[in-house]
Design an enzyme around this catalytic site. Structure first.
Site, PDB file in Angstrom:
ATOM      1  N   TYR A   1       4.132   4.008  17.242  1.00  0.00           N
ATOM      2  CA  TYR A   1       3.688   3.402  15.850  1.00  0.00           C
ATOM      3  C   TYR A   1       2.219   3.383  15.798  1.00  0.00           C
ATOM      4  CZ  TYR A   1       5.191   0.301  12.252  1.00  0.00           C
ATOM      5  OH  TYR A   1       5.569  -0.153  10.840  1.00  0.00           O
ATOM      6  N   TRP A   2       1.104   2.561  15.708  1.00  0.00           N
ATOM      7  CA  TRP A   2      -0.184   2.754  15.673  1.00  0.00           C
ATOM      8  C   TRP A   2      -0.922   2.965  16.818  1.00  0.00           C
ATOM      9  CZ3 TRP A   2      -2.329   4.242  10.919  1.00  0.00           C
ATOM     10  CH2 TRP A   2      -1.429   4.129   9.666  1.00  0.00           C
TER      11      TRP A   2
ATOM     12  N   TRP B   1       1.078  -1.170  -0.040  1.00  0.00           N
ATOM     13  CA  TRP B   1      -0.124  -0.090   0.040  1.00  0.00           C
ATOM     14  C   TRP B   1       0.734   1.185   0.058  1.00  0.00           C
ATOM     15  CZ3 TRP B   1      -3.474   1.953   4.509  1.00  0.00           C
ATOM     16  CH2 TRP B   1      -2.626   1.848   5.708  1.00  0.00           C
ATOM     17  N   ASP B   2       2.319   1.006   0.291  1.00  0.00           N
ATOM     18  CA  ASP B   2       3.016   2.201   0.198  1.00  0.00           C
ATOM     19  C   ASP B   2       3.233   2.551  -1.136  1.00  0.00           C
ATOM     20  OD1 ASP B   2       5.086   2.409   3.027  1.00  0.00           O
ATOM     21  OD2 ASP B   2       4.020   0.721   2.714  1.00  0.00           O
TER      22      ASP B   2
ATOM     23  N   ASP C   1      -0.236  -1.793  12.207  1.00  0.00           N
ATOM     24  CA  ASP C   1       0.226  -3.237  12.761  1.00  0.00           C
ATOM     25  C   ASP C   1      -0.259  -3.177  14.262  1.00  0.00           C
ATOM     26  OD1 ASP C   1       1.395  -2.836  10.277  1.00  0.00           O
ATOM     27  OD2 ASP C   1       3.369  -3.333  10.897  1.00  0.00           O
TER      28      ASP C   1
ATOM     29  N   GLU D   1       7.805   9.455   9.379  1.00  0.00           N
ATOM     30  CA  GLU D   1       6.861   8.110   9.399  1.00  0.00           C
ATOM     31  C   GLU D   1       5.533   8.531  10.009  1.00  0.00           C
ATOM     32  OE1 GLU D   1       7.168   3.375   9.988  1.00  0.00           O
ATOM     33  OE2 GLU D   1       8.948   4.519  10.751  1.00  0.00           O
TER      34      GLU D   1
ATOM     35  N   GLY E   1      -2.256  -2.845   7.690  1.00  0.00           N
ATOM     36  CA  GLY E   1      -1.587  -1.479   7.829  1.00  0.00           C
ATOM     37  C   GLY E   1      -1.476  -0.917   9.111  1.00  0.00           C
TER      38      GLY E   1
ATOM     39  N   GLN F   1      -1.854  -6.445   2.077  1.00  0.00           N
ATOM     40  CA  GLN F   1      -1.805  -5.100   2.779  1.00  0.00           C
ATOM     41  C   GLN F   1      -3.435  -4.315   2.319  1.00  0.00           C
ATOM     42  OE1 GLN F   1       1.641  -2.930   2.451  1.00  0.00           O
ATOM     43  NE2 GLN F   1       1.732  -2.844   4.607  1.00  0.00           N
TER      44      GLN F   1
ATOM     45  N   TYR G   1      16.157  -7.180   6.301  1.00  0.00           N
ATOM     46  CA  TYR G   1      14.837  -6.747   6.955  1.00  0.00           C
ATOM     47  C   TYR G   1      14.350  -8.081   7.701  1.00  0.00           C
ATOM     48  CZ  TYR G   1      10.080  -5.660   7.575  1.00  0.00           C
ATOM     49  OH  TYR G   1       8.975  -5.136   8.234  1.00  0.00           O
TER      50      TYR G   1
END
Length: 467
Positions: A394-395, A76-77, A211, A438, A209, A149, A124
């Site tokens: 983060y989220w 989705w990026d 996480d 980000e 998306g 995603q 990664y």
């Protein structure tokens, strides 16, 4: 006031089919040098810097989200990157999406990572050796992950086409991409309709998306985490631990991904310990069907099946996931059939769906103390009034430019231009002050996560070119 002689870049030539940036430096006249001169110059600096981020992150066929933390192509990026790239080079934006769909599986799934073979295998985690996709029948030759995603791609493809229809037609962009988009949506509406409700399920938090959103805490609590001694995280080499998911989170993520892999990436409710009907993903799927209808009409196909699918998805989404008491959509645990009563920004994302019957209620909730649309920017990923809101992790609280962009798009779609303009200006101010981060503290504007983040830069470019 004396005339300004500073030279500024012209707006990019949206009719250019080439890969580079168009437009020669120009001088703006004395009439432009008003009391808003500093703002004007600052926005042009922002434009130049955003272009630089996308150029730096470009890998010849696709864009990495961030060179160190995310050194591969994310699904989705790339959709959001294409939305920004279309203003610089429509051909490059088209290639961004074509590259991603070149790694589509034969069952229609679009993997959430396409691994770059030129990047070290251990750069990664989880990397290609974990997912083992090349051993799966129907997977592409290039190594990928096995999960997905959010389906923002049809919307991105249509917006990309609209930036330069002549170039897209000359390249055969939509006729080539359309059947792949149809196969992607078919996978989601068949293989991923695990309950028979008509809604797609995510089977891993990464697929949403969002996480480590608190929205997933309840179903994740049933998952026994893999001990942290059994895997090596790479993200903490490039980002502060306090801003990332915990080791326990990762242990659960690894467990779910490993089990899915070992089951041959087969989809069934019984086979997935985590299965959630997610508002954000289903909203993008519905919006994507509207985009597919437009694409179908452009290339001479019947748009009616897509219009019918969009209407059906919108009705089902609203009937099953909308909660009138909360004034927003709530995810539903596919195993228990119960709503997950956690107020995340995902519950506002159905505003991207045209003809959504509860759009006014979503806007009212966005303006409430939970999200504070008028003064929190970007929209917080999680309820500002919740005791466990964390503005830097983060989220679990920070605001992200992509979800704010989706809400901005929805505000314009549903007749709220003033709120949309305020949100747009707030986003540009945040990024101008903190950089292409980000994610951001939604109240203070402090940047978090990695820097030089591609979708932040791409969506800033889009916001700068609002008519």
């Amino acid at each position: 006031m004396t005339a300004c002689t500073e030279r500024h870049p012209a707006a990019p030539d949206n009719n250019a089919a080439g890969e580079g940036q168009k437009g020669m430096p120009i001088e703006h006249s004395m009439t432009a040098c008003t009391e808003r001169h500093d703002v004007r110059c600052s926005l042009e600096d922002l434009d130049r810097s955003a272009r630089r981020v996308l150029l730096t992150n470009w890998r010849g066929h696709s864009t990495v989200p961030a060179a160190r933390l995310y050194p591969h192509q994310w699904s989705w990026d790339s959709a959001f990157v294409a939305i920004g790239l279309r203003h610089l080079s429509p051909a490059r934006a088209q290639r961004e999406l074509e590259s991603l769909f070149g790694a589509q599986w034969s069952d229609g799934r679009l993997p959430h990572i396409v691994f770059d073979p030129h990047v070290p295998a251990d750069a990664y985690f989880p990397g290609p050796s974990f997912w083992r996709s090349t051993a799966v029948p129907g997977a592409p030759g290039v190594p990928t992950s096995g999960i997905i995603q959010p389906p923002a791609h049809a919307l991105a493809a249509w917006l990309t086409f609209q930036a330069d229809p002549s170039t897209a037609r000359a390249r055969g962009f939509l006729p080539r991409l359309y059947p792949r988009l149809v196969a992607w949506h078919r996978y989601l509406t068949t293989r991923r309709d695990l309950t028979g409700s008509g809604l797609m399920c995510v089977v891993h938090p990464w697929e949403s998306g969002m996480d480590n959103s608190p929205a997933w805490d309840a179903p994740l609590s049933r998952i026994t985490p893999v001990p942290s001694t059994e895997f090596t995280r790479r993200d903490l080499n490039h980002a502060a631990a306090a801003e990332r998911p915990t080791d326990t989170d990762y242990g659960r993520y690894v467990r779910l991904a490993r089990d899915y892999r070992d089951a041959g990436y087969a989809d069934s409710l019984r086979g997935h310990a985590f299965a959630v009907e997610d508002p954000l993903c289903n909203a993008l799927l519905a919006a994507g069907e509207h985009a597919l209808a437009a694409i179908a009409a452009e290339i001479g196909h019947d748009p009616q099946p897509h219009r019918s699918a969009a209407a059906r998805l919108t009705h089902t989404l609203t009937t099953i996931l909308y909660d009138a008491g909360a004034g927003m959509f709530l995810p539903r645990d596919a195993h228990t059939g119960t709503h997950l009563r956690s107020h995340s920004v995902g519950g506002l994302m159905p505003l991207v769906v045209p003809d959504l019957p509860v759009a006014p209620e979503l806007i009212k909730t966005a303006l409430s103390d939970r999200f504070r649309l008028r003064d929190a920017c970007p929209l917080p990923s999680y309820d500002l009034t919740a005791a466990d809101h964390d503005p830097g992790r983060y989220w679990r609280g920070p605001g992200w430019v992509n979800t704010a962009w989706l809400f901005w798009h929805g505000l314009r779609l549903h007749g709220e231009p003033a709120l949309a303009d305020d949100l747009r200006q707030g986003l540009l101010d945040r990024v101008r002050d903190a950089g292409f981060r980000e994610y951001f503290d939604p109240l203070t504007g402090t940047g978090h996560g990695t820097d030089e983040f591609a979708w932040t830069a791409a969506l800033v470019l889009d916001l700068l070119r609002v008519p």
